[in-house]
Motif scaffolding. Sequence first.
Motif, PDB file in Angstrom:
ATOM      1  N   ILE A  82       0.845  -1.200   0.000  1.00 36.80           N
ATOM      2  CA  ILE A  82       0.000   0.000   0.000  1.00 36.80           C
ATOM      3  C   ILE A  82       0.882   1.251   0.000  1.00 36.80           C
ATOM      4  O   ILE A  82       0.622   2.207  -0.734  1.00 36.80           O
ATOM      5  N   GLY A  83       1.932   1.246   0.810  1.00 35.96           N
ATOM      6  CA  GLY A  83       2.859   2.380   0.833  1.00 35.96           C
ATOM      7  C   GLY A  83       3.519   2.609  -0.513  1.00 35.96           C
ATOM      8  O   GLY A  83       3.659   3.749  -0.965  1.00 35.96           O
ATOM      9  N   LEU A  84       3.914   1.521  -1.174  1.00 37.12           N
ATOM     10  CA  LEU A  84       4.536   1.642  -2.494  1.00 37.12           C
ATOM     11  C   LEU A  84       3.543   2.150  -3.531  1.00 37.12           C
ATOM     12  O   LEU A  84       3.894   2.957  -4.407  1.00 37.12           O
ATOM     13  N   ILE A  85       2.294   1.696  -3.450  1.00 38.27           N
ATOM     14  CA  ILE A  85       1.256   2.182  -4.374  1.00 38.27           C
ATOM     15  C   ILE A  85       1.024   3.679  -4.158  1.00 38.27           C
ATOM     16  O   ILE A  85       0.957   4.455  -5.114  1.00 38.27           O
ATOM     17  N   LEU A  86       0.915   4.090  -2.884  1.00 36.90           N
ATOM     18  CA  LEU A  86       0.715   5.508  -2.591  1.00 36.90           C
ATOM     19  C   LEU A  86       1.908   6.342  -3.064  1.00 36.90           C
ATOM     20  O   LEU A  86       1.744   7.454  -3.575  1.00 36.90           O
ATOM     21  N   ALA A  87       3.116   5.813  -2.909  1.00 41.78           N
ATOM     22  CA  ALA A  87       4.303   6.516  -3.404  1.00 41.78           C
ATOM     23  C   ALA A  87       4.251   6.624  -4.925  1.00 41.78           C
ATOM     24  O   ALA A  87       4.595   7.669  -5.501  1.00 41.78           O
ATOM     25  N   GLY A  88       3.814   5.556  -5.591  1.00 44.79           N
ATOM     26  CA  GLY A  88       3.667   5.585  -7.047  1.00 44.79           C
ATOM     27  C   GLY A  88       2.642   6.613  -7.495  1.00 44.79           C
ATOM     28  O   GLY A  88       2.845   7.302  -8.504  1.00 44.79           O
ATOM     29  N   PHE A 108       6.073  18.185   1.807  1.00 44.50           N
ATOM     30  CA  PHE A 108       6.369  16.804   2.198  1.00 44.50           C
ATOM     31  C   PHE A 108       5.126  16.069   2.686  1.00 44.50           C
ATOM     32  O   PHE A 108       4.839  14.953   2.257  1.00 44.50           O
ATOM     33  N   ALA A 109       4.384  16.685   3.583  1.00 43.60           N
ATOM     34  CA  ALA A 109       3.221  16.008   4.175  1.00 43.60           C
ATOM     35  C   ALA A 109       2.170  15.684   3.120  1.00 43.60           C
ATOM     36  O   ALA A 109       1.609  14.582   3.107  1.00 43.60           O
ATOM     37  N   SER A 110       1.896  16.619   2.223  1.00 48.26           N
ATOM     38  CA  SER A 110       0.873  16.403   1.198  1.00 48.26           C
ATOM     39  C   SER A 110       1.231  15.281   0.237  1.00 48.26           C
ATOM     40  O   SER A 110       0.354  14.563  -0.238  1.00 48.26           O
ATOM     41  N   LEU A 111       2.513  15.135  -0.050  1.00 46.51           N
ATOM     42  CA  LEU A 111       2.933  14.174  -1.070  1.00 46.51           C
ATOM     43  C   LEU A 111       3.453  12.851  -0.511  1.00 46.51           C
ATOM     44  O   LEU A 111       3.249  11.799  -1.116  1.00 46.51           O
ATOM     45  N   TRP A 112       4.137  12.883   0.628  1.00 47.92           N
ATOM     46  CA  TRP A 112       4.891  11.707   1.056  1.00 47.92           C
ATOM     47  C   TRP A 112       4.533  11.156   2.430  1.00 47.92           C
ATOM     48  O   TRP A 112       5.039  10.097   2.797  1.00 47.92           O
ATOM     49  N   LEU A 113       3.694  11.827   3.206  1.00 54.33           N
ATOM     50  CA  LEU A 113       3.419  11.365   4.566  1.00 54.33           C
ATOM     51  C   LEU A 113       2.740   9.992   4.588  1.00 54.33           C
ATOM     52  O   LEU A 113       3.209   9.076   5.275  1.00 54.33           O
ATOM     53  N   LEU A 114       1.662   9.819   3.846  1.00 47.83           N
ATOM     54  CA  LEU A 114       0.980   8.514   3.843  1.00 47.83           C
ATOM     55  C   LEU A 114       1.844   7.393   3.274  1.00 47.83           C
ATOM     56  O   LEU A 114       1.908   6.308   3.874  1.00 47.83           O
ATOM     57  N   PRO A 115       2.520   7.588   2.133  1.00 43.51           N
ATOM     58  CA  PRO A 115       3.394   6.513   1.666  1.00 43.51           C
ATOM     59  C   PRO A 115       4.470   6.148   2.680  1.00 43.51           C
ATOM     60  O   PRO A 115       4.785   4.965   2.866  1.00 43.51           O
TER      61      PRO A 115
END
Length: 173
Positions: free
Chosen positions: A28-34, A124-131
């Motif tokens: 899931i983290g990798l999908i969100l990063a993608g 950072f938070a908007s783009l990368w926090l969840l991944p």
Amino acid sequence: MQGQVRGRNARRWIIFGTIAFGALFLVIGLILAGVSVSFLTDAERAKGTVVSLEWREDHDTTSRDKHTDDRPVAYPVVEFTPENGTPTRFQDSTGSNPPAYEEGERVEVLYRADSPEDARINGFASLWLLPLIFGGLGLLVSGIGTVVAVVTRRRARSRGVREAVAFVKPRRS
């Protein structure tokens, strides 16, 4: 003996479940990063202004725990003008307390040219926090499960070797 086998099988399932749970979170983290990377590659950039802060109480109303943080969270509302010239407003998906942005603050906005309302603050938070949260948690949990599995297997092998050696050794009379 049968109790040991049941316990061993239960441990195996728990270890397998831990690794699978961690792997799921990692995926899931990798999908969100993608999704974030894809958004970044297609995104147009514009200057925007935080016009207001939308305060919301995001706590779980079903929780009976008195120690939860019940403070409201501020979500920035940003106005920007994309290339087509129509001013657009959006509320960022990431909120915080204390607020990460102030009213009147200038920010860089990322948006899709074909859909300007699908916009994010370039932060950072908007783009990368969840991944980062999902990927990090997944990596941690599956890593712990893998280490436990390896240690358990090595112990079982060394126990098996010791039992085999004890069985083969001639007994002295």
